[in-house]
Write an enzyme that holds these catalytic residues in place. Structure first.
Site, PDB file in Angstrom:
ATOM      1  N   LYS A 137      47.300  32.448  32.016  1.00 25.12           N
ATOM      2  CA  LYS A 137      48.028  33.648  33.825  1.00 25.12           C
ATOM      3  C   LYS A 137      49.799  34.225  33.736  1.00 25.12           C
ATOM      4  O   LYS A 137      49.653  33.148  33.541  1.00 25.12           O
ATOM      5  CB  LYS A 137      47.526  33.049  34.495  1.00 25.12           C
ATOM      6  CG  LYS A 137      47.785  33.371  36.591  1.00 25.12           C
ATOM      7  CD  LYS A 137      47.310  33.272  37.338  1.00 25.12           C
ATOM      8  CE  LYS A 137      47.280  33.507  38.647  1.00 25.12           C
ATOM      9  NZ  LYS A 137      47.258  33.558  39.717  1.00 25.12           N
ATOM     10  N   LYS A 167      44.850  36.965  31.962  1.00 27.74           N
ATOM     11  CA  LYS A 167      44.717  37.947  32.858  1.00 27.74           C
ATOM     12  C   LYS A 167      45.765  38.109  33.428  1.00 27.74           C
ATOM     13  O   LYS A 167      47.422  36.908  33.237  1.00 27.74           O
ATOM     14  CB  LYS A 167      43.889  36.821  34.181  1.00 27.74           C
ATOM     15  CG  LYS A 167      44.376  37.239  35.619  1.00 27.74           C
ATOM     16  CD  LYS A 167      44.207  36.705  37.172  1.00 27.74           C
ATOM     17  CE  LYS A 167      44.982  37.357  38.243  1.00 27.74           C
ATOM     18  NZ  LYS A 167      45.205  35.972  39.119  1.00 27.74           N
TER      19      LYS A 167
HETATM   20  C1  PBG Z   1      45.764  33.440  43.351  1.00 35.01           C
HETATM   21  C2  PBG Z   1      45.310  34.402  42.601  1.00 35.01           C
HETATM   22  C3  PBG Z   1      45.908  35.517  42.402  1.00 35.01           C
HETATM   23  C4  PBG Z   1      45.189  36.367  41.560  1.00 35.01           C
HETATM   24  C5  PBG Z   1      44.027  36.180  41.404  1.00 35.01           C
HETATM   25  N1  PBG Z   1      44.524  35.138  42.169  1.00 35.01           N
HETATM   26  C6  PBG Z   1      47.436  36.039  42.596  1.00 35.01           C
HETATM   27  C7  PBG Z   1      48.371  35.674  42.226  1.00 35.01           C
HETATM   28  O1  PBG Z   1      48.480  34.878  41.383  1.00 35.01           O
HETATM   29  O2  PBG Z   1      49.601  35.814  42.770  1.00 35.01           O
HETATM   30  C8  PBG Z   1      45.307  37.675  41.393  1.00 35.01           C
HETATM   31  C9  PBG Z   1      43.695  38.699  41.144  1.00 35.01           C
HETATM   32  C10 PBG Z   1      44.367  40.180  41.489  1.00 35.01           C
HETATM   33  O3  PBG Z   1      45.551  40.551  40.712  1.00 35.01           O
HETATM   34  O4  PBG Z   1      43.546  41.011  41.467  1.00 35.01           O
HETATM   35  N2  PBG Z   1      46.815  32.161  42.510  1.00 35.01           N
END
Ligand code: PBG
Length: 325
Positions: free
Chosen positions: A195, A248
């Site tokens: 991520k 992601k």
């Molecule tokens: C929580 C999380 C996030 C997303 C999914 N789980 C946001 C982040 O890390 O700031 C992002 C999903 C999206 O942008 O569609 N940590």
């Protein structure tokens, strides 16, 4: 061989022939649909930067879930916006929390839909970071304890799968251990393994009300410049017990998807995130792109890159388009 013997255009001459040699086909089973639940009743608030996506109270969430089920989308992933936030994110593991209520309602009404929960603290902490702070830094190991409690609380409410998205080191192992200890050894973990610290999460933070109050997430999410590091994250998560791994965002990281796909036979998910969705909607509204065509091209590219599952806000419209095709 080559031209003039080889003429690749021969197989492109009709739609039927193109269908015969098509390498990648999308289907409803590819999708996981993200949903945002909020406390209250009768609430259906559109997220301004994500047209067509809503913050939903549990009753409204059930109405939307009926549509999801009828489209044969196999799974949803739930995000909760709690009533109260504190420094420790303690409402994340409240059995009466909005996600926990949504899980129970979903499993009661639509038992066939797989309910995945996002396990993270950023929606639940007053400071908006994904863990417990020590000074201005997120303190890794104390955060693991809270994440594990959150995952167990989701499992008790009836979740079918938990998906840690916080990027703490060791969280998959901590969650796996806690689930096993509480009698949930059968529950799979989908790890947000690679991520990245991405600007593409902007609209989501409005939807989940999880913008960090200071600083950013670069101290725990990955540097967008790194691909080999993603392979380490994936290997660690698998060693700790991840059943599904994730990359992601998706679009700026298609190369990472392909590399992870080559690395592991584990099912691979990719998250087509909020900013990717918002860009398509904005350009379509301006009349600059053909929305349906661009959306299907994007989803096809993610699958072609190697994703087995696509988490996407486009899931419902994509299924409608697929059924018309
Ligand atoms: C929580 C999380 C996030 C997303 C999914 N789980 C946001 C982040 O890390 O700031 C992002 C999903 C999206 O942008 O569609 N940590």
């Amino acid at each position: 061989m080559g031209f003039p013997v080889d003429r690749l255009r021969r197989l492109r001459r009709s739609e039927t022939m193109r269908r015969m040699v098509r390498e990648t086909a999308l289907a409803p089973d590819d999708f996981v649909y993200p949903m945002f639940v909020v406390p209250g009743k009768g609430l259906r608030r559109e997220i301004s930067a994500m047209p067509g996506q809503y913050q939903l109270s549990v009753d409204q969430f059930l109405r939307e879930l009926e549509d999801v089920a009828s489209l044969r989308i196999p799974a949803v992933i739930l995000f909760g916006v709690p009533e109260v936030k504190d420094a420790a994110g303690s409402s994340a593991y409240s059995d009466e929390g909005v996600v926990q209520q949504a899980i129970r309602a979903a499993k009661r009404e639509f038992p066939q839909v797989v309910v995945i929960t996002d396990v993270c603290l950023c929606e639940y902490t007053s400071h908006g970071h994904c863990g417990i702070l020590r000074g201005e830094e997120v303190d890794n190991d104390p955060t693991l304890v809270v994440l594990a409690r959150e995952a167990v609380s989701h499992a008790r409410a009836g979740a079918d799968m938990v998906a840690p998205s916080d990027m703490m080191d060791g969280r998959v192992g901590a969650i796996r251990q806690a689930l096993d200890a509480e009698g949930f050894s059968h529950l799979p973990v989908m790890a947000y393994s690679a991520k990245y610290a991405s600007g593409f999460y902007g609209p989501f933070r409005e939807a989940a009300e999880s913008t960090p109050q200071f600083g950013d997430r670069q101290g725990y999410q990955m540097d967008p410049a790194n691909a080999r590091e993603a392979l380490q994250e994936v290997a660690l998560d698998i060693a700790e017990g991840a059943d599904i791994v994730m990359v992601k965002p998706a679009l700026s990281y298609l190369d990472v998807i392909t590399r992870v796909h080559a690395l592991t036979p584990k099912p691979l998910a990719a998250y087509n995130v909020s900013g990717e969705y918002a860009m398509v909607k904005a350009a379509a509204r301006a009349g600059w792109i053909d929305e349906r065509r661009v959306t299907m091209e994007i989803l096809t590219s993610i699958k072609r890159a190697g994703a087995d599952l696509i988490l996407t806000y486009h899931a419902r419209e994509a299924c409608r388009w697929l059924s018309e095709a």
